[in-house]
Write a protein that holds these residues in place. Structure first.
Motif, PDB file in Angstrom:
ATOM      1  N   GLY A  25       0.781  -1.227   0.000  1.00  0.00           N
ATOM      2  CA  GLY A  25       0.000   0.000   0.000  1.00  0.00           C
ATOM      3  C   GLY A  25       0.811   1.273   0.000  1.00  0.00           C
ATOM      4  O   GLY A  25       0.245   2.366   0.103  1.00  0.00           O
ATOM      5  N   GLU A  26       2.118   1.147  -0.141  1.00  0.00           N
ATOM      6  CA  GLU A  26       2.996   2.316  -0.093  1.00  0.00           C
ATOM      7  C   GLU A  26       3.746   2.507  -1.402  1.00  0.00           C
ATOM      8  O   GLU A  26       3.819   1.601  -2.240  1.00  0.00           O
ATOM      9  N   VAL A  27       4.304   3.696  -1.557  1.00  0.00           N
ATOM     10  CA  VAL A  27       5.232   3.969  -2.656  1.00  0.00           C
ATOM     11  C   VAL A  27       6.468   4.651  -2.075  1.00  0.00           C
ATOM     12  O   VAL A  27       6.407   5.269  -1.003  1.00  0.00           O
ATOM     13  N   ARG A  28       7.572   4.482  -2.774  1.00  0.00           N
ATOM     14  CA  ARG A  28       8.757   5.257  -2.441  1.00  0.00           C
ATOM     15  C   ARG A  28       8.884   6.372  -3.451  1.00  0.00           C
ATOM     16  O   ARG A  28       8.722   6.152  -4.664  1.00  0.00           O
ATOM     17  N   LEU A  29       9.169   7.573  -2.954  1.00  0.00           N
ATOM     18  CA  LEU A  29       9.337   8.736  -3.811  1.00  0.00           C
ATOM     19  C   LEU A  29      10.798   9.157  -3.821  1.00  0.00           C
ATOM     20  O   LEU A  29      11.446   9.211  -2.769  1.00  0.00           O
ATOM     21  N   GLU A  59       6.746  19.668   2.923  1.00  0.00           N
ATOM     22  CA  GLU A  59       6.198  20.182   1.661  1.00  0.00           C
ATOM     23  C   GLU A  59       6.947  19.477   0.537  1.00  0.00           C
ATOM     24  O   GLU A  59       8.032  19.898   0.147  1.00  0.00           O
ATOM     25  N   ILE A  60       6.359  18.411   0.003  1.00  0.00           N
ATOM     26  CA  ILE A  60       7.137  17.456  -0.785  1.00  0.00           C
ATOM     27  C   ILE A  60       6.514  17.210  -2.151  1.00  0.00           C
ATOM     28  O   ILE A  60       5.319  16.924  -2.268  1.00  0.00           O
ATOM     29  N   VAL A  61       7.339  17.304  -3.184  1.00  0.00           N
ATOM     30  CA  VAL A  61       6.984  16.824  -4.515  1.00  0.00           C
ATOM     31  C   VAL A  61       8.072  15.849  -4.935  1.00  0.00           C
ATOM     32  O   VAL A  61       9.270  16.096  -4.724  1.00  0.00           O
ATOM     33  N   GLY A  62       7.653  14.716  -5.480  1.00  0.00           N
ATOM     34  CA  GLY A  62       8.631  13.701  -5.845  1.00  0.00           C
ATOM     35  C   GLY A  62       8.152  12.839  -6.992  1.00  0.00           C
ATOM     36  O   GLY A  62       7.041  12.999  -7.505  1.00  0.00           O
ATOM     37  N   GLU A  63       9.001  11.911  -7.371  1.00  0.00           N
ATOM     38  CA  GLU A  63       8.714  10.979  -8.459  1.00  0.00           C
ATOM     39  C   GLU A  63       8.603   9.577  -7.875  1.00  0.00           C
ATOM     40  O   GLU A  63       9.463   9.143  -7.093  1.00  0.00           O
ATOM     41  N   VAL A  64       7.528   8.878  -8.231  1.00  0.00           N
ATOM     42  CA  VAL A  64       7.353   7.516  -7.755  1.00  0.00           C
ATOM     43  C   VAL A  64       8.519   6.672  -8.261  1.00  0.00           C
ATOM     44  O   VAL A  64       8.785   6.597  -9.462  1.00  0.00           O
ATOM     45  N   ASP A  65       9.197   6.042  -7.322  1.00  0.00           N
ATOM     46  CA  ASP A  65      10.420   5.310  -7.636  1.00  0.00           C
ATOM     47  C   ASP A  65      10.255   3.811  -7.417  1.00  0.00           C
ATOM     48  O   ASP A  65      10.891   2.995  -8.080  1.00  0.00           O
ATOM     49  N   GLU A  66       9.378   3.450  -6.481  1.00  0.00           N
ATOM     50  CA  GLU A  66       9.153   2.048  -6.135  1.00  0.00           C
ATOM     51  C   GLU A  66       7.705   1.911  -5.695  1.00  0.00           C
ATOM     52  O   GLU A  66       7.213   2.724  -4.911  1.00  0.00           O
ATOM     53  N   VAL A  67       7.018   0.897  -6.205  1.00  0.00           N
ATOM     54  CA  VAL A  67       5.595   0.692  -5.926  1.00  0.00           C
ATOM     55  C   VAL A  67       5.419  -0.565  -5.088  1.00  0.00           C
ATOM     56  O   VAL A  67       5.906  -1.644  -5.455  1.00  0.00           O
ATOM     57  N   GLY A  68       4.748  -0.420  -3.953  1.00  0.00           N
ATOM     58  CA  GLY A  68       4.538  -1.549  -3.068  1.00  0.00           C
ATOM     59  C   GLY A  68       3.391  -2.433  -3.504  1.00  0.00           C
ATOM     60  O   GLY A  68       2.581  -2.083  -4.384  1.00  0.00           O
ATOM     61  N   GLU A  69       3.287  -3.570  -2.867  1.00  0.00           N
ATOM     62  CA  GLU A  69       2.248  -4.552  -3.177  1.00  0.00           C
ATOM     63  C   GLU A  69       0.864  -3.945  -2.996  1.00  0.00           C
ATOM     64  O   GLU A  69       0.587  -3.247  -2.018  1.00  0.00           O
ATOM     65  N   GLY A  70       0.000  -4.192  -3.960  1.00  0.00           N
ATOM     66  CA  GLY A  70      -1.384  -3.753  -3.871  1.00  0.00           C
ATOM     67  C   GLY A  70      -1.642  -2.351  -4.391  1.00  0.00           C
ATOM     68  O   GLY A  70      -2.798  -1.920  -4.455  1.00  0.00           O
ATOM     69  N   PRO A 113       9.633  10.216   9.305  1.00  0.00           N
ATOM     70  CA  PRO A 113      10.609  10.717   8.325  1.00  0.00           C
ATOM     71  C   PRO A 113       9.979  11.591   7.252  1.00  0.00           C
ATOM     72  O   PRO A 113       8.944  11.254   6.673  1.00  0.00           O
ATOM     73  N   GLY A 114      10.640  12.747   6.999  1.00  0.00           N
ATOM     74  CA  GLY A 114      10.138  13.719   6.044  1.00  0.00           C
ATOM     75  C   GLY A 114      10.965  13.818   4.785  1.00  0.00           C
ATOM     76  O   GLY A 114      11.727  12.908   4.434  1.00  0.00           O
ATOM     77  N   GLY A 115      10.841  14.963   4.111  1.00  0.00           N
ATOM     78  CA  GLY A 115      11.319  15.097   2.748  1.00  0.00           C
ATOM     79  C   GLY A 115      12.683  15.703   2.546  1.00  0.00           C
ATOM     80  O   GLY A 115      13.111  15.841   1.398  1.00  0.00           O
ATOM     81  N   PHE A 116      13.394  16.077   3.610  1.00  0.00           N
ATOM     82  CA  PHE A 116      14.760  16.562   3.417  1.00  0.00           C
ATOM     83  C   PHE A 116      15.680  15.349   3.359  1.00  0.00           C
ATOM     84  O   PHE A 116      16.515  15.096   4.220  1.00  0.00           O
ATOM     85  N   ALA A 117      15.460  14.571   2.323  1.00  0.00           N
ATOM     86  CA  ALA A 117      16.155  13.309   2.093  1.00  0.00           C
ATOM     87  C   ALA A 117      16.044  12.976   0.611  1.00  0.00           C
ATOM     88  O   ALA A 117      15.237  13.562  -0.111  1.00  0.00           O
ATOM     89  N   GLN A 118      16.835  12.029   0.173  1.00  0.00           N
ATOM     90  CA  GLN A 118      16.774  11.652  -1.237  1.00  0.00           C
ATOM     91  C   GLN A 118      15.524  10.844  -1.556  1.00  0.00           C
ATOM     92  O   GLN A 118      14.997  10.912  -2.671  1.00  0.00           O
ATOM     93  N   TYR A 119      15.048  10.062  -0.561  1.00  0.00           N
ATOM     94  CA  TYR A 119      13.860   9.233  -0.765  1.00  0.00           C
ATOM     95  C   TYR A 119      12.954   9.338   0.451  1.00  0.00           C
ATOM     96  O   TYR A 119      13.404   9.583   1.570  1.00  0.00           O
ATOM     97  N   ILE A 120      11.668   9.099   0.221  1.00  0.00           N
ATOM     98  CA  ILE A 120      10.705   9.025   1.310  1.00  0.00           C
ATOM     99  C   ILE A 120       9.661   7.982   0.934  1.00  0.00           C
ATOM    100  O   ILE A 120       9.278   7.866  -0.248  1.00  0.00           O
ATOM    101  N   VAL A 121       9.215   7.212   1.908  1.00  0.00           N
ATOM    102  CA  VAL A 121       8.151   6.231   1.708  1.00  0.00           C
ATOM    103  C   VAL A 121       6.870   6.781   2.313  1.00  0.00           C
ATOM    104  O   VAL A 121       6.876   7.358   3.410  1.00  0.00           O
ATOM    105  N   ALA A 122       5.756   6.611   1.582  1.00  0.00           N
ATOM    106  CA  ALA A 122       4.491   7.172   2.037  1.00  0.00           C
ATOM    107  C   ALA A 122       3.339   6.297   1.561  1.00  0.00           C
ATOM    108  O   ALA A 122       3.477   5.549   0.578  1.00  0.00           O
ATOM    109  N   PRO A 123       2.180   6.391   2.236  1.00  0.00           N
ATOM    110  CA  PRO A 123       1.001   5.670   1.752  1.00  0.00           C
ATOM    111  C   PRO A 123       0.614   6.160   0.356  1.00  0.00           C
ATOM    112  O   PRO A 123       0.590   7.368   0.100  1.00  0.00           O
ATOM    113  N   ALA A 124       0.310   5.219  -0.518  1.00  0.00           N
ATOM    114  CA  ALA A 124      -0.043   5.601  -1.888  1.00  0.00           C
ATOM    115  C   ALA A 124      -1.248   6.539  -1.922  1.00  0.00           C
ATOM    116  O   ALA A 124      -1.316   7.457  -2.747  1.00  0.00           O
TER     117      ALA A 124
END
Length: 338
Positions: A25-29, A59-70, A113-124
């Motif tokens: 149910g999550e994606v990595r951005l 305040e985050i804008v990103g690109e979906v990089d990894e898609v979780g199950e479901g 964990p927030g967006g001052f990072a290279q990647y962030i995982v969040a609920p889709a």
């Protein structure tokens, strides 16, 4: 990956941490831009209930990089903006349509964990497609959503004469959306001429420069514009000295709207007799609720114009400079590009 990590107030490092991965149910951005907000300055000082270790950035804008199950409605490579707040939906505050006061609130960039990072995982389900918006426009979605919620709380009567103190990002966004919410006139007062020029370009009817060395001249001009006071006076600065000017400039029966975030220890002296005698209303607005979709639509339609708001861009390694920019009068809005 590289991320900003605090282990206590005022102490952080830009360091290597383990790459996160998307669960069910999550994606990595891959974070494209993360806005620097006044809230981040409060978090830096240990205010606003941070949980350590903390990677800020909400305040985050990103690109979906990894898609979780479901996950079926987002795809790799898609640009999205992230609603960083996750409420349980079942506690008493959620049942009363107050998700920002959820007893189990997860706020990425505050207690997760927030967006001052290279990647962030969040609920889709918290990621909103934004392929049609440039990243430097999309990154304004979260602060615009906060303003949308603020207008929900304010309940502006059509035809109101409104004064906004502050021409930072929130002041500029408020001024624009107040016009579309039915204000008959929007006046913006702030100390920086360049920011007032942006406010005028974005549709403010009047601008007044608040010279810190001679504030009385600006107050006199505001009284000249509204001899009986403004229907609504908004503080978008979070400065107690500015808040002290709000009630005297509000007309009888009017509203003082506390939008800017002060330090937790700040105190404002208010005369209850004046509130009683003049039938004044004092309102506050915190965070955002049920407003992300509307914020995106306002940015898409041009009801909110982003031009000129982002003025400074920093690399992740320069996070200290990004924080310092919050106190630079030449900076309207800073963003971090990880």
């Amino acid at each position: 990956m590289k991320a900003v990590v605090y282990d206590q107030p005022r102490r952080f490092a830009v360091t290597e941490v383990a790459d996160p991965h998307a669960g069910p149910g999550e994606v990595r951005l891959r974070v494209a831009l993360a806005g620097v907000c006044g809230t981040d300055a409060h978090l830096h000082d240990g205010q606003f209930d941070p949980v350590y270790p903390l990677t800020p950035g909400h305040e985050i804008v990103g690109e979906v990089d990894e898609v979780g199950e479901g996950v079926t409605d987002l795809r790799a490579g898609q640009r999205v903006v992230l609603d960083n707040m996750q409420s349980c939906g079942t506690c008493s505050s959620c049942r009363r349509a107050r998700p920002a006061y959820c007893a189990h609130l997860v706020a990425q960039g505050v207690n997760a964990p927030g967006g001052f990072a290279q990647y962030i995982v969040a609920p889709a389900g918290k990621c909103h497609p934004a392929d049609d918006l440039a990243p430097d426009v999309a990154v304004l979605t979260e602060p615009t959503a906060c303003v949308m919620h603020g207008l929900d709380v304010l309940g502006l009567p059509p035809g109101s004469d409104v004064l906004v103190f502050g021409a930072g990002p929130t002041g500029l966004l408020l001024a624009q959306l107040l016009r579309h919410a039915g204000a008959s006139r929007v006046t913006v007062a702030a100390p920086t001429a360049g920011k007032l020029e942006i406010a005028a370009r974005h549709g403010a009817d009047e601008t007044v420069r608040m010279d810190r060395a001679d504030p009385e001249a600006a107050v006199a001009r505001l009284r000249e514009l509204a001899p009986e006071g403004f229907d609504v006076v908004v503080d978008a600065t979070g400065a107690v000295g500015v808040l002290e000017q709000c009630m005297p400039l509000t007309r009888d029966g009017g509203t003082v709207f506390v939008y800017g975030m002060t330090d937790e220890a700040d105190r404002l002296t208010v005369s209850p007799y004046e509130v009683f005698r003049r039938e004044l209303v004092i309102k506050g607005s915190f965070s955002q609720a049920y407003s992300f979709d509307r914020a995106l639509q306002a940015l898409r339609t041009g009801r909110v114009v982003a031009d000129g708001i982002i003025t400074h861009t920093f690399a992740l390694d320069d996070y200290a400079d990004a924080l310092a920019a919050l106190h630079d009068r030449s900076c309207v809005k800073a963003v971090v590009r990880p």
